[in-house]
Design a protein around this motif. Sequence first.
Motif, PDB file in Angstrom:
ATOM      1  N   LYS A 117      -3.150   8.472   2.187  1.00 29.05           N
ATOM      2  CA  LYS A 117      -3.922   7.585   1.318  1.00 29.05           C
ATOM      3  C   LYS A 117      -3.670   7.810  -0.158  1.00 29.05           C
ATOM      4  N   HIS A 150      -5.503   1.110   2.895  1.00 30.10           N
ATOM      5  CA  HIS A 150      -5.431   1.851   1.632  1.00 30.10           C
ATOM      6  C   HIS A 150      -6.714   1.763   0.834  1.00 30.10           C
ATOM      7  N   GLY A 191       0.824  -1.209   0.000  1.00 27.18           N
ATOM      8  CA  GLY A 191       0.000   0.000   0.000  1.00 27.18           C
ATOM      9  C   GLY A 191       0.857   1.257   0.000  1.00 27.18           C
ATOM     10  N   THR A 192       1.936   1.237   0.790  1.00 26.67           N
ATOM     11  CA  THR A 192       2.784   2.432   0.857  1.00 26.67           C
ATOM     12  C   THR A 192       3.711   2.515  -0.362  1.00 26.67           C
TER      13      THR A 192
END
Length: 679
Positions: free
Chosen positions: A183, A561, A125-126
Amino acid sequence: MQLPDQSRSKLSYYITIIFALLLTALVVASCQKQNEEAVTDNTETTGASTTVQAVAEARGLTPDDILAAVKTYTPTGMKDEYIMFASGGHAGQVFVIGLPSMRLLKSIAVFTPEPWQGYGYGASGTMNLFEEGKVGGHIVTWGDTHHPALSETAGDYDGQYLFINDKANARIAVIDLRDFETKQIVKNPIALNDHGGTMVTPNTDWIIEGGQYAAPLGAEYSSLANYADDYRGMVTFWKFDRETGRVLPDQSFALELPPYWQDLCDAGKKVSEGWVFCNSFNTEMATGGVEDGNPPFESGASQRDMDYLHIINLDKAVEVAQSGKTIDVNGFPIVPLETSIAEGLLYFAPEPKSPHGIDVAPGGEYMVISGKLDPHVTVYSFEKIQQAIADKNYTPDAYGVPVLDFDAVLEQQVELGLGPLHTQFDNKGYAYTSLFLDSAVARWSLGGPYSDLHDDPDWTLIQKTPVHYNVGHIAAAEGDTVSPDGNYLVSLNKWAVDRFQNVGPLLPQNFQLLDISAPGANMPLLYDMPMGIGEPHYAQIIKADKLAPWEVYPEIGWNPHTQSVDANAVQLGEERIERNGTNVEIWMTAVRSHFTPEHVEIKQGDHVIWHITNVERAYDATHGFSIPMYNINLSIEPGEAVTFEFDATDDGVFSYYCTEFCSALHLEMTGYLLVEPAN
Ligand code: K7E
Ligand code: CUA
């Protein structure tokens, strides 16, 4: 300070006691003609002293110091009344600070990898955020964050989202305040730097990102010799969707602007809702080149007496953009300058002396501009601006943009001091302006509808409180909203010369807390907070009870996310390892104090997809997960599901372990990744 009544009366009781004690102490001290050194050397140990009097004496504290201490000291268990979100400057992050204690509560990872939060160290997600924030195809792992903006409903902070810009790369980020995590990162497709971001319109329909250093739109090449023809300024309006918590790039657009350097923007509110205001500098269109005999930028861009306040009818701009009267640059719609002029959605007003900062008063009636090289703030009237437009009281600039008559739109000029920059507002009819060269914060009175809120003459400097030292922005409690709170103001100073123990040539920045709760010439300094991580530019301060972050993720297997349960969430008992050719997929759970499975055996050359779910529901049960050599570190908060991928290029024995001290048996929260050599 708004404390419950009982604590307030307790407080005044304590203050009285402390003052009484202190006065006695001072009398005693002067009678005894004590050694000067002993009174002022605040490094003297106070451990043996057991009374307020003795401690104050030993540390050389004045009655004002003690009063300031009582106003800010926050004993264990007492929580702060306000939360400040400060930009992180070069750190590329956002700092979360409690007021009045001035304690750092968190640094939210945004544009820069941050290992504690498992941000940019494998968690997909990151990693995706860095991917979507690519600049010209390059992953960029820092940002120069300048202006945080809290989401607003009807012009008041609503505590839902926070936005922040990266000046160095023209990017904006969206942070969800349910979990204080980033996000979305959006790269501006037409510019390589920005400054007038982020600000929001009163219902957060639009996030404003104004440009800074003019360049050909779309980052094309053109010689500086073609500056006037090919270089352009811009302001981008990003559509925000509150439901999904995302900027919608395909519903966003920009305005082409002359190659003046747009600086800061602010959205109109109340009477001026639907309009946006940006100041600018370098309307001289200086292009530097001192090495070729040209004036250097700092004088070349400061020759004219006036630059231009940009006045934009956003409602009309949205209509024009939606009707397709745009050109495409890198697939992004831009309203051409001549269209904005023809549609009457862009006006200028002269603004004195290389201005910096534009701030709209709480009721939207006034726009305040500071001239960096002018000791005044200039206050414009929205009503007069509308009248001048209606009267066609303007003349075109070099690009045909109507420049409104200065005297026709001017409400007031107030002389404050040297180097005025940024302005904030309170609930008592005062405005506050930072004075960079004076190193002071000025309180001055507003007129018009604000006149009834104070007993002072209108449009007048009331007081200056010295700050240490070069102040940039200031932030007042809810100071950008339609209903500011007053109470506190933070001065965000650059370079804390002489304030703290020397930590080498690179100085910490200094946040100073001022008490602005009393009217008149009464604005004492309460507290110094050094900030040794980048140069924060701006901050916004929200009443803490407007925030309602989650304690744990809503369901086990939550993907922060997507803000929903992840397809690869793992429940207890469902842990497994599956091989498909050279692809190995692992479904793992984490719970105090073990990972399941505890052995993962793969082969060199395998591609590994690894899912971990923290199946705990307890508030304090975060687990970390790290693998040496592969640069993997995750933070898996209660309920969270994380996925990471890597190629097992190197064989060996790798202990993975939990990097959060999560229980007495935390050291045992480990396992072996065995990578067998390929041959
Ligand atoms: Cu004045 Cu970037 Cu808002 Cu710095 S800016 S101080
Ligand atoms: Cu889990 Cu340490």
